[in-house]
Design a protein around this motif. Structure first.
Motif, short mmCIF file in Angstrom:
data_model
loop_
_atom_site.label_atom_id
_atom_site.label_comp_id
_atom_site.label_asym_id
_atom_site.label_seq_id
_atom_site.Cartn_x
_atom_site.Cartn_y
_atom_site.Cartn_z
N CYS A 250 4.88 -41.98 -61.54
CA CYS A 250 6.19 -41.41 -61.86
C CYS A 250 7.11 -42.47 -62.47
N LEU A 253 6.14 -43.13 -66.03
CA LEU A 253 6.52 -42.02 -66.91
C LEU A 253 8.03 -41.94 -67.11
N SER A 254 8.80 -42.35 -66.11
CA SER A 254 10.25 -42.33 -66.29
C SER A 254 10.67 -43.31 -67.38
N GLN A 255 9.89 -44.37 -67.57
CA GLN A 255 10.16 -45.29 -68.66
C GLN A 255 9.69 -44.70 -69.98
N GLU A 257 9.71 -41.77 -70.81
CA GLU A 257 10.64 -40.70 -71.18
C GLU A 257 11.76 -41.19 -72.10
N HIS A 258 11.98 -42.51 -72.16
CA HIS A 258 13.02 -43.05 -73.04
C HIS A 258 12.66 -42.89 -74.51
N GLU A 260 8.96 -42.86 -77.53
CA GLU A 260 7.54 -43.12 -77.76
C GLU A 260 7.23 -44.60 -77.94
N SER A 262 8.58 -46.90 -75.97
CA SER A 262 8.76 -47.53 -74.66
C SER A 262 7.41 -47.99 -74.12
N ARG A 288 3.96 -31.68 -65.84
CA ARG A 288 5.33 -31.84 -66.35
C ARG A 288 5.26 -32.05 -67.87
N LYS A 290 7.35 -31.41 -70.31
CA LYS A 290 8.54 -31.68 -71.10
C LYS A 290 8.43 -33.06 -71.78
N ARG A 291 8.71 -33.11 -73.08
CA ARG A 291 8.60 -34.33 -73.89
C ARG A 291 7.19 -34.93 -73.80
N LYS A 295 5.90 -38.88 -74.29
CA LYS A 295 5.46 -39.64 -73.12
C LYS A 295 4.02 -40.10 -73.28
#
Length: 430
Positions: A250, A253-255, A257-258, A260, A262, A288, A290-291, A295
């Protein structure tokens, strides 16, 4: 195509060297495009800002600045509560960074330092989908604590009006004005000043490649100070088998999400743990979406799981990488952290994901990227302070130290005036 798991040691440069390239956004193309814009703003002032706003944003402005006090807002109470809680935490953390003047007697003379704030600041806030109100808090609060007197928000206009959350934040932070100009032209307005937009001495805040190029170019010309040069956002995670693989995935993936470009790099010593994290990433992609494409590109192309022989090797590589964000989730977090030399901000333990620092815990999320933490620090109160040294030399000390000044000034060929300026003050001289 799952994320690669790469086994390596300190000599495996062919494996890990690409992660140490310190990738920064290539601004060459953007710079060539923004130079005419910067020159137009410099020479034409407001008229250039009106023209470019209509051209790029499709909005014909009647004025360039707004007074936050004159704008009505209707931000819901839950949103206010969240941002006020973040504001309180950020203020508490940065208040601890305040500097006090000091002096001490050295060789008979009173020497010291006093701190003075930079006089003015512009904070850039992107508009549209790239809306980061949390960055407004991060940029303005330490500046206010440092004592910066003049602060303005630079943000592109929106057809629906400036987002209410941005307006409300400028109100509670008591900002002087909102400048409704975005892009390179907004940065130029802050750097040069125009008829309507006062010049700022410093600018912070995220933006697209044109904003980044304008900040970098104008800073290089000595026209405005900026936060550290920016590159793609990044996280490095040092973890072992005591960590939760799903939580690690997680955080990676949160990084991602900033954007492509990242990167998220996991450093561990255990292949089986690395495989569990890889599996959790694939599960997350399915659950998940989204985006998803963005990601996946960030994870598959710019990220990796590196398996080193020992935890000392993981620490070594992290210091070489000098990441923007560093998470440490191991059996003994403090002992690992004690050996960390370079990182923008460090997140210790399983309950400290980067997102906590992004929004609410209180540390600043404006951080050096692209290995910049080897020489830069996170944004803070010091960013907005100038250190002014002073000295008061006594007559006795001047006479005692003059022979040394005489010798040193003669050595450098500056005795005629440097040496004389001290000699005339010594005993027996007029």
């Amino acid at each position: 195509m799952p994320i690669p798991i790469l086994s390596c040691d300190r000599n495996s440069k062919e494996v890990y060297s690409r992660f140490l390239s310190g990738a920064r956004e290539d601004l060459s193309s953007a710079t060539s495009r923004i130079l005419p814009i910067l020159e137009d703003v410099r020479t034409k002032g407001d008229s250039a800002l009106f023209c470019y706003t209509e051209k790029f944003d499709g909005i014909k402005l009647s004025k360039l600045t707004l007074n936050p006090k004159e704008i009505q807002t209707n931000v819901d109470s839950k949103t206010k509560e969240a941002f006020l809680r973040a504001k309180s935490n950020i203020e508490a953390f940065h208040m601890a960074q305040k500097r006090e003047a000091w002096s001490k007697v050295i060789d008979g003379n009173r020497l010291g330092v006093k701190y003075t704030p930079i006089p003015s600041l512009a904070v850039y806030a992107p508009g549209g989908k790239a809306l980061y109100p949390s960055s407004v808090l991060m940029g303005i609060i330490p500046a206010k604590i440092a004592g910066v007197q003049s602060i303005q928000l630079i943000t592109p206009p929106q057809k629906e009006g400036i987002p209410e959350i941005l307006v409300w934040l400028t109100q509670i932070l008591e900002i002087d004005r909102i400048v409704t100009v975005g892009g390179a032209q907004g940065i130029a307005a802050a750097a040069y000043g125009t008829e309507s937009v006062p010049k700022s001495e410093f600018i912070v805040g995220p933006g697209n490649s044109y904003v980044a190029a304008a900040k970098s170019y104008l800073s290089g010309q000595g026209l405005i100070g900026i936060d550290s040069p920016a590159g793609p956002s990044e996280v490095c995670i040092i973890a072992d088998a005591t960590s939760n693989p799903k939580w690690i995935a997680c955080d990676m993936l949160s990084q991602a999400e900033h954007g492509e470009d990242s990167s998220a790099i996991l450093l561990t010593t255990e292949v089986s743990f690395a495989e569990k994290v890889r599996d959790e990433l694939e599960i997350a992609f399915r659950e998940r979406p989204k985006r998803l494409e963005m990601k996946q590109k960030a994870i598959y192309e710019n990220s990796s799981i590196l398996v080193f022989p020992t935890m000392e090797d993981c620490i070594w590589f992290s210091n070489e990488l000098a990441p923007e964000h560093l998470e440490i989730q191991t059996r003994d977090n403090d002992s690992v952290f004690a050996k960390i030399e370079h990182a923008g901000s460090v997140f210790l333990g399983p309950y400290s994901p980067v997102a906590m620092g992004d929004y609410i815990s209180g540390t600043n999320h404006i951080l050096p990227t692209a290995r910049g933490s080897r020489i830069y620090s996170s944004l803070g109160v010091d960013t907005f302070l100038k250190r002014v040294t002073f000295q008061e030399v006594t007559k006795e000390s001047l006479e005692t130290l003059y022979p040394y000044v005489k010798l040193m000034s003669e050595l450098e060929g500056l005795d005629e005036e440097h040496g004389t300026s001290v000699k005339v003050r010594t005993k027996g001289q007029t």
